[in-house]
Every structure is written in structure tokens, then in C-alpha cells.
Scaffold this active site. Structure first.
Site: not given
Length: 272
Positions: A65, A102
Site C-alpha cells: 500500500k 479502504d
């Protein structure tokens, strides 16, 4: 064929293929396929550079990420603030747009919860920064950040402060001393047991609270069991996973997937 995949290491546990492929099938996208691919941080740039034009989207899990900033030609404001990219979308010019789903996944999971303006955030890693931005969007104005890593927790506190949220850091083992109506845990499974033990005899203060544990494997986690036994309404990370994956499907295909189909696929995959 048009291709998409989830990349990470380890990635064999990922439910993303089940969710995406079910969504594509329900949308009639027979030409689309979605797979898992084991990729480390050091390999990411090379792997992505070799993908042909038939590759339209990538989901990224740990530890990619942060490494994804080296790959993305553009980055959304949300992903930049979170310091985490979990989605790469192919651009018309062949490059990649970096995004973070997210945040929207957490928002859609918790938008029905009455948090009364305050929350506890467990953890200080990449997912905690995404959770912090989700709490801002949900209208939370007071956050206790409970984490072991003081420096990382200070970054999360600073991020919340930048958005006008009053935030303080407390040691992770003390999180249950500051009861709130909403608790979001971004902790790894290895920290779940000891964090659950911190609930101790404080069941009364968790009655009426909602706990989101972003973990969905080996459910319920020790933290989920402890807080549920203490009276909290516990939400599995499976809900967040489905909502963020649905957003990825929209970004990859331009179509709106069926949440019912994706939730059914998620529960079936977990049962297997």
C-alpha cells in the site's frame, strides 16, 4: 480477456477473487477475470511495468500500500492523505491512477452507527490512517488513538487534528479505559489477543458500543469475542472488504455491482 488481480505477500488467503469474479459474472462481464498474484514490495514496480493493456485494475494488500506510490502516475487526495494506495486503475494513456477504497469501505460499513461524535481507533499503521479519514467523513470529532508505536500514533493524531478532530494517543493496553460508542480496530491478528484482554471487567462500558474489527479471517478474533462478551455490537472486517471491493469494481469497469451478490460470495468463501 480483460484482467484484474489482487497483489500482495502473502496473498493466498485473499477473498478478493471470489468477490470480484462474482460481481463480474452478475454484471454479465464474461470477458473479465480476476486472480491472486504473490508480489513483494521489491517486485511491485517490475511486475506492474510488465502488465499489458488487457490489465485494467489492481487491488493491493500488505505490504504494497505504501510501495504503490512508486507506481502510480496520479494519486487521489484521499490516498495521499492516508499514505496508502490499495487500488491501481489503468489510465487511457497506459499509466496507473492510485486510489484508496479502504476509506469508503469503512464509511459505508459504519454509516448506520450512532457514534455520538467520538471513537476509539486501535492501531497506527497504514489502515489506521485510512480509518482516521473515514472517521472524519463520518462526523466523528473526538478520537482516542490507542497504539504501541508512539511515533506512528503521533502521525495519526496529527492527521486527525488537521481535519479539526480532537485526538489523543494512549498506550494500547489502556484503550478500554476510555469508553466510546464506536471502536475501530486496525490491529493485526497477532495483537488481537492481548488487546482483547484489556477489556477485562469493563463490560458495562461497552454495552451499546459498536466495534469494527477490520480482520475477517479466523473469525471471531480474540478482540471480537472479548468485546462481544462485554456487550458490544461487533462488525467483522468482511463488511469493509465487500464495500471497498465494490468500489474497486466500479472503478475498474464503470458499472455498479450488486452488493447482495458480493456479500453472498464473501460468506460462501469464508464458509469454505
Amino acid at each position: 480477456m480483460l484482467r484484474a488481480a489482487v497483489l500482495g505477500s502473502p496473498v493466498s488467503h485473499s477473498l478478493s477473487p471470489a468477490l470480484h469474479n462474482a460481481a463480474y459474472a452478475a454484471l454479465g462481464l464474461a470477458q473479465w477475470s480476476y486472480v491472486r498474484r504473490e508480489v513483494t514490495s521489491d517486485q511491485l514496480v517490475g511486475v506492474v511495468s510488465e502488465l499489458g493493456d488487457d490489465w485494467r485494475g489492481l487491488s493491493l494488500t500488505m505490504p504494497l500500500k505504501e510501495a504503490a506510490f512508486e507506481v502510480a502516475n496520479s494519486v487521489t487526495d484521499v490516498a495521499r492523505e492516508a499514505g496508502a494506495i490499495n487500488t491501481l486503475v489503468r489510465r487511457p494513456d497506459g499509466g496507473w491512477d492510485g486510489a484508496n477504497t479502504d476509506v469508503v469501505g469503512i464509511v459505508r460499513t459504519l454509516e448506520h452507527v450512532d457514534h455520538e461524535g467520538s471513537a476509539i481507533l486501535l492501531g497506527s499503521g497504514a489502515t489506521s490512517r485510512s480509518a482516521a479519514l473515514a472517521l472524519v467523513e463520518l462526523g466523528v470529532r473526538d478520537v482516542v488513538v490507542a497504539a504501541r508505536n508512539t511515533d506512528a500514533a503521533a502521525e495519526v493524531v496529527a492527521l486527525l487534528n488537521q481535519h479539526g478532530v480532537a485526538a489523543v494517543h494512549v498506550p494500547l493496553q489502556d484503550w478500554a479505559r476510555s469508553p466510546r460508542r464506536l471502536v475501530v480496530s486496525t490491529l493485526a491478528s497477532s495483537a488481537s489477543a492481548t488487546t482483547g484482554e484489556a477489556v477485562g471487567g469493563r463490560g458495562a462500558v461497552l454495552a451499546g458500543s459498536t466495534v469494527l474489527d477490520v480482520i475477517y479471517a479466523d473469525w471471531p478474533t480474540p478482540l471480537a469475542r472479548a468485546t462481544r462478551d462485554a456487550g458490544a455490537d461487533v462488525i467483522s472486517g468482511l463488511d469493509m472488504l465487500v464495500h471497498q471491493a465494490a468500489e474497486q469494481v466500479r472503478m475498474f469497469t464503470g458499472l455498479n455491482p450488486s452488493l447482495d451478490v458480493m456479500f453472498a460470495a464473501a460468506h460462501e468463501a469464508v464458509a469454505r
